[in-house]
Motif scaffolding. Structure first.
Motif, PDB file in Angstrom:
ATOM      1  N   SER A 268       1.082  -0.686  -0.378  1.00 35.54           N
ATOM      2  CA  SER A 268      -0.285   0.192   0.320  1.00 35.54           C
ATOM      3  C   SER A 268       0.810   1.304   0.207  1.00 35.54           C
ATOM      4  CB  SER A 268      -1.298  -0.189   1.094  1.00 35.54           C
ATOM      5  OG  SER A 268      -2.011  -1.322   1.330  1.00 35.54           O
TER       6      SER A 268
ATOM      7  N   LEU B 235       2.237   1.912  -3.729  1.00 36.29           N
ATOM      8  CA  LEU B 235       0.985   2.343  -4.429  1.00 36.29           C
ATOM      9  C   LEU B 235       0.631   3.652  -4.421  1.00 36.29           C
ATOM     10  CD1 LEU B 235      -1.336  -1.026  -3.761  1.00 36.29           C
ATOM     11  CD2 LEU B 235       0.296  -0.003  -5.888  1.00 36.29           C
TER      12      LEU B 235
ATOM     13  N   LEU C 163      -0.914   5.091  -7.089  1.00 37.07           N
ATOM     14  CA  LEU C 163      -1.594   4.120  -7.789  1.00 37.07           C
ATOM     15  C   LEU C 163      -2.676   3.992  -6.735  1.00 37.07           C
ATOM     16  CD1 LEU C 163       0.852   1.507  -8.869  1.00 37.07           C
ATOM     17  CD2 LEU C 163      -0.761   4.036 -10.296  1.00 37.07           C
TER      18      LEU C 163
END
Length: 384
Positions: A243, A246, A251
């Protein structure tokens, strides 16, 4: 004179092709050994890379979380000891009475009230808190507590209401107050108001969850075969450090963002998305929502709400605009029936173009109605 060929000479001539054959085979054997070594080196390299991918991101993420917990805590927030080894993060703004208490939607931290709290604080004192395990509150291990966990399962409304009641006492919040809850927060608000009715002036339910929604097969299937597994993947992603990667790559985006959101709030949201402990509690709240709804249904039958507590219900066009239309229709019909049955005198407010995200996507619309409620109570207090 012809000389007789000896056995040794015959053997020598026969040995020459054998030596030539061995000479030809030697490079081939060497090449095979080199190929084996090369393949093994590749395997070892890939193993090292795999180990780096598996272990380094979680380690770096864990180290970052320890630092960020100290740096990113909400300014002015208090960590209140509510007993049972638990501490709840409480942030209050503004001054005056009645106090407004904000209880967040399922699996969310108090940051989702950022805009609403800022608006309400101009008129009175308003407090938002992180339920145990979420945000910056401490969640104690199950085997470390004694008391109410024998009655109410962790991450259900019964336990959350018990936590809130102890928080109100420990933080010395003035009563009676206005209690505002969204989704699971609305279930908590209902339970609290029925049990501790003398402490609640007004109960405001935003996108409330109907008690019997999980008796509908289509809704139950969506919740437990789609939504909960998605949240479990978020938890796994946070634990693996994915996470955070990302978020760095853009993202994955925090819930609250935009020009009107401070950088501190944005960074806190990123911290929570990367925090497996927060994500774990979010999963638990969603998983046990069915049980929470059952607890509210039972308590509503056992102890009706006091007539001195007013109820306001705020809803949008749908529960969740991202859901299929038929699921929103099922939810809306069950919600209407549940509210008519439980609170037939409730004041209903519809916010055009809103869904369950209204508290942070259309905060001014929510704040407007809450400010009107606060103003009415303050005017009444002044006359008395």
């Amino acid at each position: 004179m012809l000389r007789k060929r000896t056995a040794g000479q015959d053997g020598g001539e026969r040995a020459q092709p054998d030596r030539r054959k061995a000479t030809c085979e030697a490079p081939a054997a060497v090449n095979k050994q080199q190929e084996k070594r090369s393949c093994w080196s590749t395997v070892v390299l890939l193993g090292k890379i795999l180990l780096l991918v598996i272990f380094v991101p979680p380690f770096l993420n864990y180290a970052s979380l320890q630092r960020e917990r100290q740096e990113l805590g909400p300014k002015g927030a208090q960590l209140i000891d509510v007993g049972l080894g638990q501490k709840i993060s409480l942030i209050c703004k503004g001054h005056g009475q009645p106090v407004v208490i904000l209880d967040a939607p399922t699996g969310m931290s108090s940051d989702v009230w950022y805009h609403v709290q800022e608006s309400i604080s101009q008129a009175t004192k308003v407090c938002a808190y992180d339920r145990v395990g979420l945000g910056f509150s401490w969640r104690v291990m199950e085997n470390q507590t004694t008391g109410m966990e024998k009655v109410w399962r962790s991450s259900t409304t019964g336990r959350m209401v018990d936590d809130l009641h102890r928080l109100v006492k420990a933080a010395e919040i003035a009563t009676p107050f206005i209690l505002v809850g969204s989704e699971l927060g609305a279930l908590n608000g209902r339970f609290y108001s029925h049990i501790h009715d003398a402490q609640v002036l007004d109960l405001v339910l935003i996108s409330p969850i109907p008690e019997d929604v999980f008796e509908e097969e289509k809704w139950q299937q969506y919740w437990y075969t789609h939504l909960v597994p998605t949240l479990q993947m978020m938890q796994l992603s946070a634990a693996a450090g994915v996470s955070r990667l990302l978020l760095i790559l853009g993202l994955l985006q925090p819930t609250l963002r935009g020009d009107d959101v401070t950088e501190a709030v944005v960074q806190r949201q990123k911290y929570l998305l990367s925090n497996p402990a927060h994500q774990s509690s979010a999963v638990d709240e969603h998983f046990f929502l069915n049980e929470s709804a059952s607890q509210v249904r039972d308590i509503s039958k056992f102890k009706p709400l006091s007539s001195s507590t007013s109820v306001t219900v705020i809803v949008g066009d749908s529960f969740d605009e991202e859901l299929p239309a038929h699921l929103n229709q099922v939810f809306a019909e069950l919600q209407r029936k549940a509210l008519e049955r439980a609170y037939p005198q409730a004041h209903r407010i519809h916010i055009q173009g809103a869904d369950r995200r209204m508290i942070y996507k259309k905060p001014s619309s929510v704040s407007k109605h809450l400010l009107e409620l606060v103003s009415k109570r303050q005017t009444k207090q002044q006359r008395q």
